[in-house]
Design an enzyme around this catalytic site. Structure first.
Site, PDB file in Angstrom:
ATOM      1  N   GLY A   9       0.823  -1.202   0.000  1.00  0.00           N
ATOM      2  CA  GLY A   9       0.000   0.000   0.000  1.00  0.00           C
ATOM      3  C   GLY A   9       0.855   1.248   0.000  1.00  0.00           C
ATOM      4  N   GLU A  54       5.593  -3.387   1.054  1.00  0.00           N
ATOM      5  CA  GLU A  54       5.702  -3.091  -0.373  1.00  0.00           C
ATOM      6  C   GLU A  54       4.930  -1.794  -0.608  1.00  0.00           C
ATOM      7  OE1 GLU A  54       7.680  -4.555  -2.225  1.00  0.00           O
ATOM      8  OE2 GLU A  54       8.073  -6.432  -1.176  1.00  0.00           O
ATOM      9  N   CYS A  66       1.814   0.732  -8.686  1.00  0.00           N
ATOM     10  CA  CYS A  66       2.825   1.267  -7.764  1.00  0.00           C
ATOM     11  C   CYS A  66       4.158   1.531  -8.446  1.00  0.00           C
ATOM     12  CB  CYS A  66       3.005   0.328  -6.575  1.00  0.00           C
ATOM     13  SG  CYS A  66       3.572  -1.332  -7.013  1.00  0.00           S
TER      14      CYS A  66
END
Length: 465
Positions: A189, A211, A245
């Site tokens: 997140g 992560e 991401c």
């Protein structure tokens, strides 16, 4: 809910002692059963991803589902080697002893997964935990509810509850779970929530893998074909509508190349994501997850003015759940577009005169999850990789570094800690335990007290240390 959560946790705490004894054959059988369940439910998975994020089935296949098939197969192929003893050399102090390391499961683990790749980023750490022999509680994001329900069904069909369970809920459930003494926590997140997770983990000294994200820069050199760079960057930025991401977050390039890059990016976007009516095609282009994030993206563009930036190009779009692909040129570094992770299809461009200008921008920001370099100049590439730290580097492409299970995937500092995928995922849920078995001909007694008349022995030892 509180009583039920505690009950599940307590049952997994008991079961973990049996799981740590499971053989490689038993763990492989569980992974095979998981893949069989996924294959059986594949259409339902695609539908859930379509409902949550409007992902095209082919995009979902490549970025979410097939990705997991590959990871399961990789774990099955290599698990025996990962679980085997790793023999180590002896030292002078245990010269005749046998020395080795062996991985053992950390124990009951909590996986908190995000909404942007809700299937892949739930199943990837889950299969690593199963391979490592851990019991698992998975809490998927409430912002992707259809995929969360499918995940719950998959897990229910594949595992007993005291080994793996999926609990659905919002941040209140997450808070309740974080109050429990999990042996290990795996979170994917934002950095801001990662700090909260880290603080909660510290209360129980839980193992932790974060992560996270950050602003992943792209540097483009004059030696690389602009058309090819634009096509790759457009794909990497616009897949999943930029909600990735490791998506390219901003571009640093020589000022004189900007107009040509914009033109090539627009062509690439139209070729990949437009329909015959010359608009972004809702069947090819994912939606923004919810109205809150859509408003956030609109606000980022709304903050632009003559002093800090201007829109260079924007795609045509009629769908109200999507946000147009947008290229922005920034004139200074005071814009929110260069300070905040964008997590959407807005791509800022900063022009520079010298490479040192670009390097200073990257060095003065938190370390990113990914760093992208487009160049055919080895010296240029080396100067960047030596000057700038990042979780990963991808040269002359984007995103693909995450697809190789032989490579660790993870961040550094604000972009994360620890790694996942392949062996590195197995390791994230394992403790590498040192083991030594002394020989019956041990020479250790030579250093026991009393110490008189042992100068020669200690001088001999000193010469080896």
């Amino acid at each position: 809910m509180e009583i039920r959560v505690q009950e599940i946790f307590d049952r997994q705490v008991v079961q973990q002692h049996l799981l740590r004894k499971t053989t490689v054959e038993e763990r492989i059988a569980k992974l095979k059963k998981l893949k069989k369940t996924l294959l059986h439910m594949e259409k339902a998975i695609f539908l859930a991803l379509q409902l949550d994020l409007r992902k095209h089935e082919k995009e979902a296949a490549i970025t979410e589902v097939y990705f997991i098939y590959s990871e399961i197969d990789f774990a099955i192929k290599h698990l025996r080697k990962w679980m085997d003893k790793q023999h180590k050399s002896a030292s002078i102090t245990n010269l005749l002893a046998k020395n080795w390391t062996q991985f053992e499961p950390k124990g009951v683990s909590l996986i908190l997964s995000p909404w942007n790749y809700p299937f892949q980023l739930s199943m990837s750490p889950l299969l690593s935990a199963v391979a490592a022999g851990c019991a698992v509680v998975l809490k998927p994001s409430e912002f992707s509810p259809h995929t969360a329900e499918i995940l719950k069904d998959i897990i229910h069909q594949t595992f007993p509850e005291n080994e793996v369970t999926c609990l659905l809920g919002d941040k209140e459930l997450a808070t309740e779970l974080l109050n429990l003494p999990f042996a290990n926590i795996f979170f994917t997140g934002s950095p801001s929530i990662g700090k909260i997770i880290m603080k909660a983990a510290s209360q129980h000294l839980s193992g932790l893998t974060l992560e996270l994200g950050g602003k992943s820069p792209v540097l483009i050199d004059k030696t690389y074909p602009l058309k090819e760079a634009a096509q790759k960057i457009a794909w990497g930025k616009l897949i999943n509508a930029g909600q990735t991401c490791i998506a390219p977050d901003y571009i640093l390039m020589p000022k004189e190349l900007i107009p040509a890059f914009v033109a090539e990016f627009a062509i690439a976007c139209q070729e990949m994501f437009y329909n015959d009516a010359q608009n972004m095609d809702p069947n090819k282009y994912a939606k923004i997850i919810n109205l809150k994030h859509l408003k956030r993206l609109k606000d980022l563009i709304g903050d632009l003015d003559e002093s800090n930036g201007t829109i260079l190009w924007q795609s045509n779009i009629e769908d109200k759940e999507s946000f147009p692909a947008t290229l922005v040129q920034l004139f200074n570094l005071n814009s929110r577009l260069i300070e905040e992770e964008i997590f959407g299809p807005i791509l800022p461009i900063v022009g520079f005169e010298t490479l040192n200008e670009a390097l200073n921008i990257i060095q003065n920001k938190p370390k990113p999850l990914a760093l992208y370099i487009f160049s055919n100049n080895k010296q240029y590439i080396t100067s960047i990789t030596q000057a700038c730290s990042s979780g990963s580097v991808c040269i002359n492409d984007v995103l693909l570094q995450v697809s190789n299970p032989n490579l660790p995937f993870g961040g550094i500092n604000t972009s994360g800690m620890g790694s996942c995928h392949g062996f590195y995922g197995f390791k994230a849920f394992s403790h590498e335990r040192a083991m030594m078995k002394q020989s019956k001909w041990s020479i250790t007694k030579l250093i026991y007290p009393p110490y008189h008349n042992k100068d020669r022995i200690f001088n001999f030892l000193k010469s080896f240390m």
